[in-house]
Scaffold this active site. Structure first.
Site, PDB file in Angstrom:
ATOM      1  N   ASP A 722       0.868  -1.173   0.000  1.00 19.91           N
ATOM      2  CA  ASP A 722       0.000   0.000   0.000  1.00 19.91           C
ATOM      3  C   ASP A 722       0.914   1.234   0.000  1.00 19.91           C
ATOM      4  OD1 ASP A 722      -3.001   0.896   0.612  1.00 19.91           O
ATOM      5  OD2 ASP A 722      -1.608   2.238   1.690  1.00 19.91           O
ATOM      6  N   LEU A 723       0.738   2.103  -1.043  1.00 16.78           N
ATOM      7  CA  LEU A 723       1.604   3.271  -1.194  1.00 16.78           C
ATOM      8  C   LEU A 723       1.348   4.273  -0.084  1.00 16.78           C
ATOM      9  CD1 LEU A 723       1.364   3.826  -5.059  1.00 16.78           C
ATOM     10  CD2 LEU A 723       3.052   2.496  -3.782  1.00 16.78           C
ATOM     11  N   ASP A 765      -4.241   2.520  -4.743  1.00 17.66           N
ATOM     12  CA  ASP A 765      -2.794   2.473  -4.576  1.00 17.66           C
ATOM     13  C   ASP A 765      -2.366   1.167  -3.921  1.00 17.66           C
ATOM     14  OD1 ASP A 765      -3.872   2.938  -2.133  1.00 17.66           O
ATOM     15  OD2 ASP A 765      -2.582   4.637  -1.593  1.00 17.66           O
TER      16      ASP A 765
END
Length: 845
Positions: A722-723, A765
């Site tokens: 997860d960005l 993301d």
């Protein structure tokens, strides 16, 4: 003293007078009881006679019905009727008749041959309504033709289990009544046969006056709860005569025997004497001696009356002894023969002493267990008669029919047996049954449908093939339920059916008709029909044969239809010979490939259009030689050189040598469909923005990795990414910059992983990396560190430098989960732990 004497005298007179009155009451009561006993005994005897008479009529009816099922002409029926008449006493039979299933008189022993409708007669309605096959006795009816009164004894006629009419024997009530006239002495004594509803059937006097009438409905023997036997004293409605009536209800027949003895005629002398006795006692004690004489006379009269009762009992006994039918009295407890009449002695050939030492089982030639089984079967089916082979004194075996009924004699319950010798009829029935069986077997063995009709066009004989074709059932066939059309499709009226034309003398020789029946069967049939002539040369029916030619018609139509399908099919159809050369193509082939029939015929498919290779050809030939279909996709070319994909199906006709003799190839152009399927598959399985696999394909890859790990007993790691800080970039610079950033992230991730690894985008993301077959957890941790370091390096997007990081969660199979969904969920939890740990790091479960 005088007063005492007077008082004693008065007391004695009073006592004597009281005793006298009591004695008179007892005498009157006893006399009435004796009259009632005589009436009951006479009613029982007449009931025996009625049962025997009705049994004889029923036996004649059964004989007539048996002959009706096999007789085919009037002469045969006349012989059967004459045999039935001969079995009954002279003068009994008024008429013997057969009523057909429609209610019209079909045959009569009288000379009248006109068309008479009898369908409204009660006996016809009862039998047509169906139910138990039983004897029906009608109320006396006045003949519409003869004008005579008669009682109709009837049974239903059946053909093949279906109602076919009614057999009727009409008995004269006058002649039946005459047989009752000799059973009483007093002209005022009454003997009657009544139906269960009280209707008069026979009466020993004035029968004409009561025909068509019934006794009052309040008579006790007509009530539902009435006992089978009983006595009542009542005055006659018509003549006012006081009689002692006794009745006997026949439990197995709808008959009541009612006997009335003139009570007043018997009691009149007694009442007169009693009255004189009272008068003489009024005069004084001096008449006591006279009274004694009168009492003696009364006792003498009572003895005389008792003798008269004994005489009547003797006459009742004569009904048993002198009857021409074989009769036995049997103890039902052990089967011992108690008594037999002279006819029984003559039949069996034993004297009475020898016969009464035997048991019924001694006469029967059946084994004991078989005899018990036959009797038990009769009791279960509520039958009062059965057939047995009896052995005579000389050893001869005779087939007999036994009718059984209960009777009480001297207070003991006995069985009353009437034995009929039916040996000749039994043998004749056996021969007829064997003959009919042979004819039936011949008919049933025929492949053609065959049936015979009468002059009305109704089937009287049919084999099962004809029955299935036309829905024919003897007695229920209706021409309106069968339709027929000629070869040109013109529907025939029933009168123009081949069977009806044959009845008119025409011959039908192998004509083709389309026939359908009410059961839904239809088809084309080759029909032949010709008249059936009697011995006198008159047409009395027709014989018809039918052969099903529907298969030939369908084959012709099938060839035509197959050609239409071949020509109009949207699929290309190519017919090849056993060597794989083209024999024939359809128009759709030319439309798809651009090659004409001339281009293709005589050549091999690969030389013209097909891109099928030799390996595929060998595989297809092997499959077709085994009798199966072959189907596959083949790349081919059109006449203009363009390529297309064809969905090809091959079907072979296998020759005697086990090899394909002909091959039919069907194919269609599925190029556009394949391209569309590819687009749809990619859209469903790959992310449109990054080109990475999406969730469905990811789950499939995870499942494959797990399956591989199970086979190799290896380890698979799943990394959930997860960005960090992606949302501010997206909000600050816009979605276009955010999308470009996601594409660059995808490129870096692809460049860092192995070829066998999978990187997928779940959405937004979030990314997932699947690392199958790794050496150990350390390999996954090193990959996570590498990913965190790579994505933490700055990105240049649209001329701007952007910095983000990533949080990674790691889960392992089989340590953390044993399926794809749980493995993704565990990695997701680990990713959140990395987020909570400050981001830009990784955590494992």
């Amino acid at each position: 003293m005088a007063a005492v004497v007077l008082l004693v005298t008065l007391l004695m007179d009073g006592l004597y007078w009281t005793q006298l009155l009591d004695s008179q009451v007892r005498v009157r009561t006893e006399t009435s009881n004796q009259i009632g006993l005589r009436a009951q005994q006479l009613a029982d005897a007449v009931a025996w006679q009625a049962r025997a008479t009705v049994g004889s009529v029923d036996l004649a009816l059964r004989h007539l019905r048996d002959h009706h099922s096999s007789a085919t002409d009037a002469a045969g029926l006349a012989l059967a009727a004459e045999a039935a008449r001969a079995a009954l006493p002279a003068g009994y039979v008024v008429q013997i008749a057969l009523i057909d299933a429609t209610g019209y008189l079909a045959w009569s022993s009288s000379s009248f041959n006109g068309k008479v409708f009898l369908g409204d007669r009660e006996h016809f309605k009862v039998h047509r309504a169906g139910g138990v096959d039983r004897l029906y006795i009608s109320k006396p009816l006045q003949g519409r033709v003869s004008g005579r009164w008669s009682i109709q004894f009837s049974r239903a006629l059946y053909r093949a289990g279906a109602f076919a009419g009614v057999a009727v024997i009409s008995i004269s009530p006058e002649v039946l009544s005459n047989t009752l006239g000799d059973l009483t002495r007093d002209s005022e004594d009454i003997i009657t046969w009544l139906l269960a509803d009280g209707t008069y059937l026979a009466r020993n006097r004035d029968i004409q006056r009561v025909l068509g009438k019934a006794v009052p409905s309040d008579r006790p023997f007509l009530q539902d709860d009435a006992p089978p036997r009983g006595v009542q004293q009542i005055r006659g409605v018509a003549d006012g005569v006081l009689r002692m009536y006794a009745w006997h209800r026949l439990d197995d027949l709808p008959l009541i025997v009612n006997v009335g003895i003139n009570h007043e005629a018997i009691l009149a002398p007694l009442e007169s004497e009693l009255q004189q006795s009272r008068l003489r006692n009024g005069i004084g004690m001096g008449l006591i001696s006279v009274l004694a004489v009168i009492v003696a006379l009364l006792l003498l009269r009572t003895g005389l009356q008792h003798k008269q009762l004994q005489e009547r009992e003797r006459r009742y006994r004569a009904l048993f002894e002198n009857n021409s039918a074989v009769k036995l009295l049997v103890d039902p407890s052990d089967g011992r023969i108690v008594d037999a009449n002279s006819a029984a002695l003559d039949f069996y050939g034993w004297d009475l002493a020898a016969l009464t030492k035997l048991h019924l089982q001694d006469l029967c030639a059946l084994p004991a267990e078989r005899l018990l089984a036959e009797e038990a079967s009769a009791l279960r089916s509520n039958r009062r008669h059965w057939l047995q082979p009896h052995r005579l004194a000389n050893g001869e075996l005779r087939q007999v029919e036994i009718h059984v009924g209960p009777v009480e004699l001297d207070g003991k319950a006995l069985s009353y047996l009437i034995v009929h010798d039916i040996t000749e009829r039994y043998l004749l029935d056996q021969r007829l049954a064997e003959s009919e069986h042979r004819h039936r077997m011949v008919l049933e063995a025929m492949a053609e449908g065959v049936f015979v009709v009468d002059t009305q066009g109704l089937p009287v004989m049919t084999n099962h093939v004809a029955g299935e074709i036309l829905g024919v059932r003897p007695g229920i066939y209706n021409r309106k339920e069968v339709s027929a059309s000629d070869a040109n499709g013109h529907r025939l009226a029933p009168a123009e059916f081949p069977s009806m034309r044959a009845i008119r003398g025409e011959v039908t020789d192998h004509e083709t008709f389309y026939i359908s029946n009410h059961e839904g069967r239809s088809g084309w049939f080759n029909v032949s029909a010709q008249p059936l002539f009697s011995t006198e040369g008159t047409i009395n029916g027709a014989v018809i044969s039918l052969s099903d030619v529907s298969a030939l018609r369908r084959a012709e139509e099938g060839l035509h239809m197959a050609q239409m399908v071949f020509d109009l099919s949207a699929e290309a159809i190519v017919v090849l010979d056993g060597d794989g050369r083209v024999l024939k193509v359809n128009p759709a082939f030319s439309a798809i490939t651009g090659f004409s029939s001339t281009d293709a015929v005589g050549r091999r498919p690969a030389d013209v259009w097909s891109g099928i290779d030799q390996q595929t050809i060998q595989e297809a030939r092997s499959t077709l030689a085994g009798g199966n279909h072959w189907r596959g996709e083949v790349q081919s070319r059109r006449r203009d050189g363009s390529q297309f994909t064809e969905d090809l199906t091959l079907t072979a006709r296998i020759g005697p040598d086990g090899r394909p003799a002909q091959i039919v190839a069907l194919f269609s152009d599925i190029t556009e469909r394949k391209q569309s399927e590819a687009r749809i598959w990619r859209q469903a399985n790959f992310d449109a923005l990054t080109g990475l696999p999406s969730r469905p394909l990811l789950e499939d890859r995870v499942a494959q990795a797990i399956a591989q790990a199970r086979r190799k007993d290896s380890l698979t790691a799943l990394l959930f990414l997860d960005l960090d800080k992606f949302k501010p970039v997206n909000d600050l610079y816009g979605h276009a910059v955010g999308d470009e950033l996601l594409r660059q992230v995808a490129q870096r991730l692809r460049s860092m992983l192995r070829q066998e690894d999978t990187i997928a985008r779940l959405g937004g993301d979030e990314f997932v990396a699947v690392l199958p077959d790794i050496a150990g957890p350390e390999a996954a941790e090193r990959a996570a560190e590498k990913i965190v370091a790579s994505l933490s390096a700055p990105f240049t997007v649209a001329g701007r430098q952007v910095e983000i990081s990533v949080s990674v969660g790691i889960a392992f199979f089989p340590r953390d989960a044993d399926n794809a969904r749980d493995l993704i969920e565990r990695a997701d939890r680990a990713m959140y732990e990395a987020k909570e740990a400050g981001r830009a790091t990784w955590r494992g479960m």
